[in-house]
Design an enzyme around this catalytic site. Structure first.
Site, short mmCIF file in Angstrom:
data_model
loop_
_atom_site.label_atom_id
_atom_site.label_comp_id
_atom_site.label_asym_id
_atom_site.label_seq_id
_atom_site.Cartn_x
_atom_site.Cartn_y
_atom_site.Cartn_z
N HIS A 17 0.84 -1.20 0.00
CA HIS A 17 0.00 0.00 0.00
C HIS A 17 0.88 1.25 0.00
O HIS A 17 0.61 2.22 -0.71
CB HIS A 17 -0.87 0.05 1.26
CG HIS A 17 -1.95 -0.99 1.34
ND1 HIS A 17 -2.18 -1.73 2.48
CD2 HIS A 17 -2.86 -1.40 0.42
CE1 HIS A 17 -3.21 -2.55 2.27
NE2 HIS A 17 -3.63 -2.38 1.02
N LYS A 41 -16.66 -7.13 6.41
CA LYS A 41 -15.49 -7.81 6.97
C LYS A 41 -15.32 -7.46 8.45
O LYS A 41 -15.39 -6.28 8.82
CB LYS A 41 -14.20 -7.33 6.25
CG LYS A 41 -14.06 -7.79 4.82
CD LYS A 41 -12.67 -7.37 4.31
CE LYS A 41 -12.62 -7.26 2.80
NZ LYS A 41 -11.42 -6.57 2.29
N ARG A 99 -2.14 -6.49 -8.33
CA ARG A 99 -1.03 -7.45 -8.28
C ARG A 99 -1.20 -8.55 -9.31
O ARG A 99 -0.24 -9.07 -9.84
CB ARG A 99 -0.97 -8.11 -6.88
CG ARG A 99 -0.59 -7.16 -5.77
CD ARG A 99 -1.08 -7.66 -4.44
NE ARG A 99 -2.53 -7.74 -4.45
CZ ARG A 99 -3.29 -7.95 -3.40
NH1 ARG A 99 -2.75 -8.16 -2.23
NH2 ARG A 99 -4.60 -7.99 -3.49
O1 PNS Z 1 -9.34 -2.57 0.39
P1 PNS Z 1 -10.69 -2.94 -0.16
O2 PNS Z 1 -11.51 -3.65 0.91
O3 PNS Z 1 -10.60 -3.73 -1.44
O4 PNS Z 1 -11.44 -1.55 -0.50
C1 PNS Z 1 -12.70 -1.53 -1.11
C2 PNS Z 1 -13.24 -0.10 -1.23
C3 PNS Z 1 -13.29 0.56 0.12
C4 PNS Z 1 -12.34 0.71 -2.12
C5 PNS Z 1 -14.66 -0.20 -1.85
O5 PNS Z 1 -15.44 -1.07 -1.08
C6 PNS Z 1 -15.38 1.15 -1.93
O6 PNS Z 1 -15.13 1.91 -2.84
N1 PNS Z 1 -16.25 1.44 -0.93
C7 PNS Z 1 -16.96 2.71 -0.82
C8 PNS Z 1 -18.47 2.54 -1.08
C9 PNS Z 1 -18.77 2.55 -2.58
O7 PNS Z 1 -18.62 3.53 -3.26
N2 PNS Z 1 -19.17 1.36 -3.10
C10 PNS Z 1 -19.41 1.17 -4.51
C11 PNS Z 1 -18.10 0.82 -5.21
S1 PNS Z 1 -18.29 0.85 -6.98
#
Ligand code: PNS
Length: 178
Positions: A17, A41, A99
């Site tokens: 990250h 989660k 990745r």
């Molecule tokens: O590290 P992660 O768990 O893969 O992150 C996922 C994240 C937080 C980037 C994704 O769940 C997100 O964008 N959440 C915000 C809510 C949202 O906009 N959801 C629709 C995504 S298209």
């Protein structure tokens, strides 16, 4: 001025990250790292802890080059859509690391949805091969089973992992009441 959003759960932040954040800061003027609550989660660390660990890693230059850390801001992602937050901040893009082909498959529909919702583009940066095997979930699994994750996470996370996993082990050893 170009601002980008690097969102994620960061449970916990890894060297991969931090490499992504450093590279985003080399390409854009300002990077907002947005730490998301993930109701799906059960995290090892709370949202506040994840934000604090990321801030500590960025501020101590622990994995993020000192030259760029002043242009990196860490915040909790407000409840709601990422696309709305990106638009509110005037972000030119969302930046994510990939990745593997599976990561690209996972990220592509989200990238397209964010573009559909608010015209927000996503830049997918290929992960540095040094971190291709590193994910928060694998780090937690390996550390939880007594494996060595030094170098895969910033020092501040290494210490926090030791503490949190130690607490969990101690909890399991507590004799049953009564
Ligand atoms: O590290 P992660 O768990 O893969 O992150 C996922 C994240 C937080 C980037 C994704 O769940 C997100 O964008 N959440 C915000 C809510 C949202 O906009 N959801 C629709 C995504 S298209």
């Amino acid at each position: 001025m170009t601002l980008v959003l690097c969102p994620g759960s960061f449970d916990p932040v890894t060297a991969g990250h931090l490499d992504l954040v450093t590279r985003a800061a080399a390409l854009f003027d300002e990077v907002v790292v947005a730490v998301a609550e993930n109701p799906a989660k059960a995290g090892l660390f709370t949202l506040e802890e994840r934000v604090a660990l990321l801030r500590a890693a960025v501020d101590h230059g622990d994995g993020v080059a000192r030259a760029v850390s002043a242009r990196v801001r860490v915040e909790a992602l407000p409840t709601g859509l990422l696309a709305d937050h990106a638009a509110r901040l005037g972000a030119v893009a969302v930046v994510k690391g990939v990745r593997t082909a599976a990561d690209v498959e996972h990220e592509t529909p989200m990238a397209l949805m964010n573009r559909h919702l608010r015209g927000v583009d996503t830049v997918l940066l290929a992960a540095d091969p040094r971190w291709a095997h590193v994910s928060s979930s694998l780090v937690k699994e390996v550390a939880g089973l007594g494996g060595d994750v030094r170098g895969l996470v910033p020092d501040v996370v290494l210490a926090a992992l030791g503490e949190r996993l130690g607490e969990r082990m101690a909890g399991r050893r507590e004799p049953a009441a009564g």
